[in-house]
Motif scaffolding. Sequence first.
Motif, PDB file in Angstrom:
ATOM      1  N   ASN A   1       0.845  -1.194   0.000  1.00 40.37           N
ATOM      2  CA  ASN A   1       0.000   0.000   0.000  1.00 40.37           C
ATOM      3  C   ASN A   1       0.877   1.239   0.000  1.00 40.37           C
ATOM      4  N   ALA A   2       0.455   2.245  -0.713  1.00 38.33           N
ATOM      5  CA  ALA A   2       1.159   3.521  -0.719  1.00 38.33           C
ATOM      6  C   ALA A   2       0.156   4.628  -0.966  1.00 38.33           C
ATOM      7  N   ALA A   3       0.334   5.724  -0.266  1.00 40.89           N
ATOM      8  CA  ALA A   3      -0.574   6.855  -0.440  1.00 40.89           C
ATOM      9  C   ALA A   3      -0.168   7.663  -1.662  1.00 40.89           C
ATOM     10  N   ASN A   4      -1.144   8.250  -2.349  1.00 38.80           N
ATOM     11  CA  ASN A   4      -0.827   9.131  -3.455  1.00 38.80           C
ATOM     12  C   ASN A   4      -0.767  10.577  -2.963  1.00 38.80           C
ATOM     13  N   CYS A   5      -0.540  11.521  -3.891  1.00 37.04           N
ATOM     14  CA  CYS A   5      -0.379  12.928  -3.500  1.00 37.04           C
ATOM     15  C   CYS A   5      -1.601  13.461  -2.765  1.00 37.04           C
ATOM     16  N   GLU A   6      -2.775  13.033  -3.226  1.00 44.60           N
ATOM     17  CA  GLU A   6      -4.016  13.533  -2.634  1.00 44.60           C
ATOM     18  C   GLU A   6      -4.129  13.127  -1.171  1.00 44.60           C
ATOM     19  N   ASP A   7      -3.642  11.916  -0.842  1.00 39.58           N
ATOM     20  CA  ASP A   7      -3.751  11.425   0.522  1.00 39.58           C
ATOM     21  C   ASP A   7      -2.610  11.916   1.404  1.00 39.58           C
ATOM     22  N   ALA A   8      -1.383  11.986   0.839  1.00 39.96           N
ATOM     23  CA  ALA A   8      -0.207  12.286   1.657  1.00 39.96           C
ATOM     24  C   ALA A   8       0.192  13.758   1.613  1.00 39.96           C
ATOM     25  N   GLY A   9      -0.222  14.479   0.597  1.00 41.05           N
ATOM     26  CA  GLY A   9       0.201  15.870   0.437  1.00 41.05           C
ATOM     27  C   GLY A   9       1.524  15.947  -0.296  1.00 41.05           C
ATOM     28  N   VAL A  10       1.769  17.048  -0.991  1.00 36.54           N
ATOM     29  CA  VAL A  10       3.002  17.193  -1.743  1.00 36.54           C
ATOM     30  C   VAL A  10       3.250  18.667  -2.032  1.00 36.54           C
ATOM     31  N   LEU A  11       4.517  19.048  -2.086  1.00 36.46           N
ATOM     32  CA  LEU A  11       4.913  20.398  -2.488  1.00 36.46           C
ATOM     33  C   LEU A  11       5.230  20.365  -3.977  1.00 36.46           C
ATOM     34  N   GLY A  12       4.734  21.344  -4.709  1.00 34.05           N
ATOM     35  CA  GLY A  12       4.866  21.335  -6.157  1.00 34.05           C
ATOM     36  C   GLY A  12       6.295  21.211  -6.651  1.00 34.05           C
ATOM     37  N   VAL A  13       7.236  21.906  -6.010  1.00 36.60           N
ATOM     38  CA  VAL A  13       8.616  21.852  -6.503  1.00 36.60           C
ATOM     39  C   VAL A  13       9.216  20.463  -6.348  1.00 36.60           C
ATOM     40  N   SER A  14       8.760  19.688  -5.362  1.00 33.74           N
ATOM     41  CA  SER A  14       9.267  18.323  -5.187  1.00 33.74           C
ATOM     42  C   SER A  14       8.939  17.481  -6.405  1.00 33.74           C
ATOM     43  N   VAL A  15       7.697  17.593  -6.877  1.00 37.24           N
ATOM     44  CA  VAL A  15       7.279  16.854  -8.063  1.00 37.24           C
ATOM     45  C   VAL A  15       8.068  17.340  -9.283  1.00 37.24           C
ATOM     46  N   GLY A  16       8.275  18.642  -9.370  1.00 31.91           N
ATOM     47  CA  GLY A  16       9.015  19.196 -10.497  1.00 31.91           C
ATOM     48  C   GLY A  16      10.436  18.681 -10.579  1.00 31.91           C
ATOM     49  N   ILE A  17      11.111  18.608  -9.436  1.00 35.85           N
ATOM     50  CA  ILE A  17      12.497  18.122  -9.405  1.00 35.85           C
ATOM     51  C   ILE A  17      12.578  16.674  -9.878  1.00 35.85           C
ATOM     52  N   ILE A  18      11.697  15.841  -9.358  1.00 35.73           N
ATOM     53  CA  ILE A  18      11.722  14.421  -9.732  1.00 35.73           C
ATOM     54  C   ILE A  18      11.368  14.248 -11.208  1.00 35.73           C
ATOM     55  N   GLY A  19      10.391  15.002 -11.689  1.00 35.71           N
ATOM     56  CA  GLY A  19      10.031  14.927 -13.095  1.00 35.71           C
ATOM     57  C   GLY A  19      11.182  15.312 -14.012  1.00 35.71           C
ATOM     58  N   MET A  20      11.928  16.346 -13.638  1.00 31.99           N
ATOM     59  CA  MET A  20      13.062  16.767 -14.459  1.00 31.99           C
ATOM     60  C   MET A  20      14.191  15.734 -14.419  1.00 31.99           C
ATOM     61  N   LEU A  21      14.362  15.062 -13.282  1.00 32.13           N
ATOM     62  CA  LEU A  21      15.340  13.976 -13.221  1.00 32.13           C
ATOM     63  C   LEU A  21      14.938  12.827 -14.140  1.00 32.13           C
ATOM     64  N   GLN A  22      13.640  12.558 -14.222  1.00 30.93           N
ATOM     65  CA  GLN A  22      13.157  11.552 -15.175  1.00 30.93           C
ATOM     66  C   GLN A  22      13.451  11.985 -16.612  1.00 30.93           C
ATOM     67  N   ALA A  23      13.170  13.244 -16.916  1.00 34.63           N
ATOM     68  CA  ALA A  23      13.435  13.760 -18.262  1.00 34.63           C
ATOM     69  C   ALA A  23      14.921  13.624 -18.610  1.00 34.63           C
TER      70      ALA A  23
END
Length: 369
Positions: free
Chosen positions: A177-199
């Motif tokens: 089991n793992a919570a998604n952003c809606e359940d756990a909360g997230v800061l926008g820049v955190s998602v941006g950093i990880i997305g750019m690392l994927q790119a």
Amino acid sequence: MSGTARYNRQILLPEIGEAGQHKLLESKVLVIGSGGLGAAILPYLAAAGVGEIGIVDDDLIEISNLQRQVIYKTDAIGKSKAKQAKAMISDLNPLVKVKSISEKLSGKNAISLFEKYDIIVDATDNIAIKYLINDACLATEKPMVYGSIFRFQGQVSVFNYQNGPTYRCLYPDENSNAANCEDAGVLGVSVGIIGMLQANEILKMILGIGKVLSGKILVYNTLNNEQQKYDFEKSNFEAITREAFEEKYNKCEVEEINFEAALNEIDTEGALFLDVRNTDESPKISIKNQIQIPLMHLEKEIEKLDKNQKIYVFCQSGIRSKIAAELLQKHRFKNIKSIAGGALAMKNVLSKKNSYDSNENELSRQLTN
């Protein structure tokens, strides 16, 4: 403006040059999800000149998305994410061919979609879909660029690259089991950093430069700027062929239903809500016509269920409920549906409903007085 002028700054890099730019032009990348991670990945792939980009997302833009899904504008609320993402890419770089696929990734369409692209990108926050992406990548022999976020911590890796380790090598337990952003909360820049690392991993693979995160997982913490890389090995598991994929995902198709729709039938005669979680799992769900039989005991206790009932199965996040539904179908239960998102999604719906009911009761009380 010519393509050479547009890409001049990266063509100047000796590791890229005109030959590398041609590789980018010839490449085809499929991005599953155009939410927070996708919003960071897509602009950089387009700006770099990736020749063809596919976007798979059946979701619509909500106001709560705008905090991290920065490619969308306020006036796009209610519109298709995939179509709006395509429009953004076309505005940014009209030289890129873009296809928007406004449908949910499933066992029915994954293979046919993946066959058309060179690299598959996981930009989702759904555990079940991550396993589906992994298995379809194995069946089609495509690399999978993985990203995930939990609060301030993100992970990046590349699976099935040149026959390297897969998602299942790192996370073999499909019932976790793992919570998604809606359940756990997230800061926008955190998602941006990880997305750019994927790119970054995508572009390195296309160009054939640097060291790809195959057999390694990068864990980055945005609160303290700490990062670690961990090695993991390829495990000895049975290869997932196309036949095995079809057997797993399409032999016994389970219908999913949103809890909102299932809740409308809670008073329907013969409706039953079956909780297949273990008894110690939270959040606790208490609704009318509910019974709990943990998945591990379901086959032994199947006589507790009536084959004539309309059964809505739920677990924690929607993975085990599908397994339970398949089991019931094999035992000739006809009217079985799995609740999408499981108890985590149900909790949110019930909380909103209870809040609405409280407000309605208070309003009714005030009007009565």
